[in-house]
Design a protein around this motif. Structure first.
Motif, mmCIF file in Angstrom:
data_model
loop_
_atom_site.group_PDB
_atom_site.id
_atom_site.type_symbol
_atom_site.label_atom_id
_atom_site.label_comp_id
_atom_site.label_asym_id
_atom_site.label_seq_id
_atom_site.Cartn_x
_atom_site.Cartn_y
_atom_site.Cartn_z
ATOM 1 N N ALA A 282 1.083 6.611 -6.799
ATOM 2 C CA ALA A 282 -0.075 7.464 -7.063
ATOM 3 C C ALA A 282 0.313 8.940 -7.003
ATOM 4 C CB ALA A 282 -1.193 7.167 -6.071
ATOM 5 N N TYR A 283 1.121 9.282 -6.008
ATOM 6 C CA TYR A 283 1.568 10.669 -5.846
ATOM 7 C C TYR A 283 2.409 11.112 -7.047
ATOM 8 C CZ TYR A 283 3.939 14.763 -3.951
ATOM 9 O OH TYR A 283 4.440 16.031 -3.767
ATOM 10 N N GLN B 230 0.862 4.161 -2.821
ATOM 11 C CA GLN B 230 0.661 5.570 -2.489
ATOM 12 C C GLN B 230 1.742 6.450 -3.094
ATOM 13 O OE1 GLN B 230 0.504 5.140 1.787
ATOM 14 N NE2 GLN B 230 -1.738 5.260 1.830
ATOM 15 N N THR C 207 -5.160 8.457 -8.318
ATOM 16 C CA THR C 207 -5.638 7.976 -7.027
ATOM 17 C C THR C 207 -5.023 6.609 -6.761
ATOM 18 O OG1 THR C 207 -7.571 6.812 -7.917
ATOM 19 C CG2 THR C 207 -7.827 9.163 -7.400
ATOM 20 N N ILE C 208 -4.977 6.221 -5.489
ATOM 21 C CA ILE C 208 -4.425 4.913 -5.152
ATOM 22 C C ILE C 208 -5.285 3.792 -5.722
ATOM 23 C CG2 ILE C 208 -5.612 4.757 -2.917
ATOM 24 C CD1 ILE C 208 -3.090 3.344 -1.849
ATOM 25 N N GLU C 209 -6.588 4.034 -5.833
ATOM 26 C CA GLU C 209 -7.486 3.029 -6.426
ATOM 27 C C GLU C 209 -7.133 2.787 -7.893
ATOM 28 O OE1 GLU C 209 -9.235 4.608 -2.823
ATOM 29 O OE2 GLU C 209 -8.539 5.641 -4.653
ATOM 30 N N GLU D 227 -3.875 0.768 -7.964
ATOM 31 C CA GLU D 227 -4.099 -0.628 -7.578
ATOM 32 C C GLU D 227 -4.761 -1.404 -8.711
ATOM 33 O OE1 GLU D 227 -6.394 -3.314 -4.189
ATOM 34 O OE2 GLU D 227 -6.130 -1.165 -3.889
ATOM 35 N N ILE E 250 0.831 -1.201 0.000
ATOM 36 C CA ILE E 250 0.000 0.000 0.000
ATOM 37 C C ILE E 250 0.867 1.253 0.000
ATOM 38 C CG2 ILE E 250 -1.679 1.330 1.343
ATOM 39 C CD1 ILE E 250 -2.834 -1.398 2.267
ATOM 40 N N GLN E 251 1.974 1.233 0.779
ATOM 41 C CA GLN E 251 2.889 2.371 0.809
ATOM 42 C C GLN E 251 3.466 2.650 -0.577
ATOM 43 O OE1 GLN E 251 6.610 1.654 2.742
ATOM 44 N NE2 GLN E 251 7.071 3.813 3.040
#
Length: 264
Positions: free
Chosen positions: A204-205, A201, A210-212, A215, A197-198
């Motif tokens: 995504a940045y 993120q 978005t993180i979604e 993913e 997840i990290q």
């Protein structure tokens, strides 16, 4: 298949969540008594109660940050020996270091990564292996990363220090097998852990998404088309800890769902 490790004693790092927790559960299913470490007290206690109530083994929770290497002997190893008298199985497992390319990292980033990825492993070996040698039996399993086989430019710290863990394990393997001690590494693939997840993120940045979205794209590109289940990792840990794996040593095993393109 009976793994014949009932009543062995395992010390597991980072065991309150993710792949460390999966390792603890798989060993508990085989009747192994545990000492589990975490720097998160709430999740540590929750995991302890879950394992004790579901699998009927002894569990020693140890609140500790293994990157504080100078505290490992007193705060971790001595506590395990006081309760159990020995350590048969050691699973090294820690969160990954800060991602970044070479020139984006500073001196403090390197120091933290050295302690939290490589040097704590060195210290655990120094403290634990003599007891395994005395007992003429032991299993050491290191949770590493696919970066040791395919080092990406933006994961410099992981590339350097996790490769160090693998090199150390290979270096020591021939000497340890004489005492029926094996030492192996696992390279996990796409497990949806806090570390994954990290990284999503961060991606995504950098991509402005978005993180979604990240993913969804990540899963679509996986050979399996989905994330792997942590219990797959735990099952391999339990097998490597068993007598069935007594001649497997010095290896680095991909558990990656076909992600890696390398031959070795």
């Amino acid at each position: 298949m009976k793994l014949n490790i009932k009543n062995k004693i395992a010390l597991i790092g980072g065991a309150s969540k993710g792949l460390g927790k999966a390792s603890a559960i798989s060993l508990a299913k085989e009747g192994v008594n545990l000492a589990i470490c975490s720097n998160d007290q709430e999740s540590l206690l929750q995991t302890t109660e879950y394992i004790k109530s579901n699998y009927g083994v002894e569990v020693l929770p140890i609140l500790a940050d293994l990157s504080e290497v100078h505290k490992i002997e007193k705060d971790v190893v001595e506590k395990v020996l006081e309760k159990y008298g020995r350590i048969d199985i050691l699973v090294t497992n820690s969160g990954g270091p800060k991602p970044g390319s070479f020139f984006s990292l500073n001196e403090e980033d390197w120091r933290i990564a050295f302690d939290s990825v490589l040097y704590y492993v060195v210290e655990l070996y120094r403290l634990v292996i003599p007891y395994m040698e005395d007992n003429k039996w032991g299993r050491i399993i290191n949770n590493t990363s696919l970066t040791v086989k395919d080092p990406p430019e933006t994961m410099v710290l992981s590339n350097v220090f996790r490769t160090g863990v693998v090199s150390l394990a290979k270096t020591m393997s021939k000497g340890l097998i004489k005492s029926s001690i094996t030492i192996n590494n696992i390279c996990p693939g796409a497990f949806k852990t806090d570390r994954a997840i990290q990284l999503m993120q961060a991606s995504a940045y950098s991509l402005g998404k978005t993180i979604e979205e990240v993913e969804k794209n990540s899963v679509a590109n996986l050979p399996m088309g989905k994330y792997q289940s942590p219990d797959e990792f735990g099952t391999l840990v339990a097998f490597l800890a068993s007598d069935h794996a007594r001649s497997i040593t010095g290896t680095t095993i991909q558990l990656d769902g076909g992600i890696s393109n390398g031959l070795l």
